[in-house]
Design a protein around this motif. Structure first.
Motif, PDB file in Angstrom:
ATOM      1  N   PHE A  42       1.831   6.467  -9.464  1.00 17.91           N
ATOM      2  CA  PHE A  42       2.360   5.429  -8.502  1.00 17.91           C
ATOM      3  C   PHE A  42       2.389   4.182  -8.674  1.00 17.91           C
ATOM      4  O   PHE A  42       3.025   3.159  -8.597  1.00 17.91           O
ATOM      5  CB  PHE A  42       1.762   5.707  -6.987  1.00 17.91           C
ATOM      6  CG  PHE A  42       2.327   4.717  -5.870  1.00 17.91           C
ATOM      7  CD1 PHE A  42       3.584   5.043  -5.302  1.00 17.91           C
ATOM      8  CD2 PHE A  42       1.737   3.602  -5.478  1.00 17.91           C
ATOM      9  CE1 PHE A  42       4.028   4.410  -4.407  1.00 17.91           C
ATOM     10  CE2 PHE A  42       2.414   2.770  -4.559  1.00 17.91           C
ATOM     11  CZ  PHE A  42       3.477   3.185  -3.762  1.00 17.91           C
ATOM     12  N   GLN A  80       0.778   6.806  -0.274  1.00 16.72           N
ATOM     13  CA  GLN A  80       0.301   6.295  -1.631  1.00 16.72           C
ATOM     14  C   GLN A  80      -0.038   4.811  -2.023  1.00 16.72           C
ATOM     15  O   GLN A  80      -0.639   4.358  -2.805  1.00 16.72           O
ATOM     16  CB  GLN A  80       1.357   6.866  -2.946  1.00 16.72           C
ATOM     17  CG  GLN A  80       1.346   8.413  -2.928  1.00 16.72           C
ATOM     18  CD  GLN A  80       2.391   8.902  -3.928  1.00 16.72           C
ATOM     19  OE1 GLN A  80       2.335   8.581  -5.209  1.00 16.72           O
ATOM     20  NE2 GLN A  80       3.321   9.304  -3.538  1.00 16.72           N
ATOM     21  N   GLU A  83      -3.305   4.307  -0.646  1.00 21.69           N
ATOM     22  CA  GLU A  83      -4.265   4.675  -1.463  1.00 21.69           C
ATOM     23  C   GLU A  83      -4.474   3.944  -2.620  1.00 21.69           C
ATOM     24  O   GLU A  83      -5.610   3.644  -3.147  1.00 21.69           O
ATOM     25  CB  GLU A  83      -3.833   5.975  -2.119  1.00 21.69           C
ATOM     26  CG  GLU A  83      -4.698   6.886  -2.958  1.00 21.69           C
ATOM     27  CD  GLU A  83      -4.258   8.047  -3.448  1.00 21.69           C
ATOM     28  OE1 GLU A  83      -4.717   8.860  -4.555  1.00 21.69           O
ATOM     29  OE2 GLU A  83      -3.233   8.751  -2.827  1.00 21.69           O
TER      30      GLU A  83
END
Length: 90
Positions: A42, A80, A83
């Motif tokens: 990501f 994501q 995160e």
């Protein structure tokens, strides 16, 4: 002839590895980058897709800032982004 072929490939976006295409949404760009055979992480995909306040021009820009990713309608990408600490709009 070679120049015309190269220009057509660049504008056509034949390869996901060439980066973000003009007018491509953040969600589409991220999904394209994450779905390549290289299976980018990501952070690498976000760095490829994220736009900057200087429109990604390296010359003549002072202190460009990243524009938050527009992840409207993509809760998986929002998770994501949270995160990894990327700013985004819903």
């Amino acid at each position: 002839m070679l120049l015309a072929c190269g220009g057509a490939m660049a504008l056509g976006g034949c390869s996901a590895e060439i980066g973000r295409m003009p007018y491509e949404s953040d969600v589409r760009c991220l999904r394209k980058e994450l779905g390549t055979q290289m299976h980018l992480s990501f952070p690498l995909a976000a760095n490829t897709c994220q736009r900057m306040t200087d429109h990604n021009f390296a010359i003549g820009s002072k202190n460009p800032q990243p524009i938050p990713l527009n992840l409207h309608g993509a809760p998986d990408l929002q998770k994501q982004a949270d995160e990894y600490g990327y700013s985004y709009t819903r």
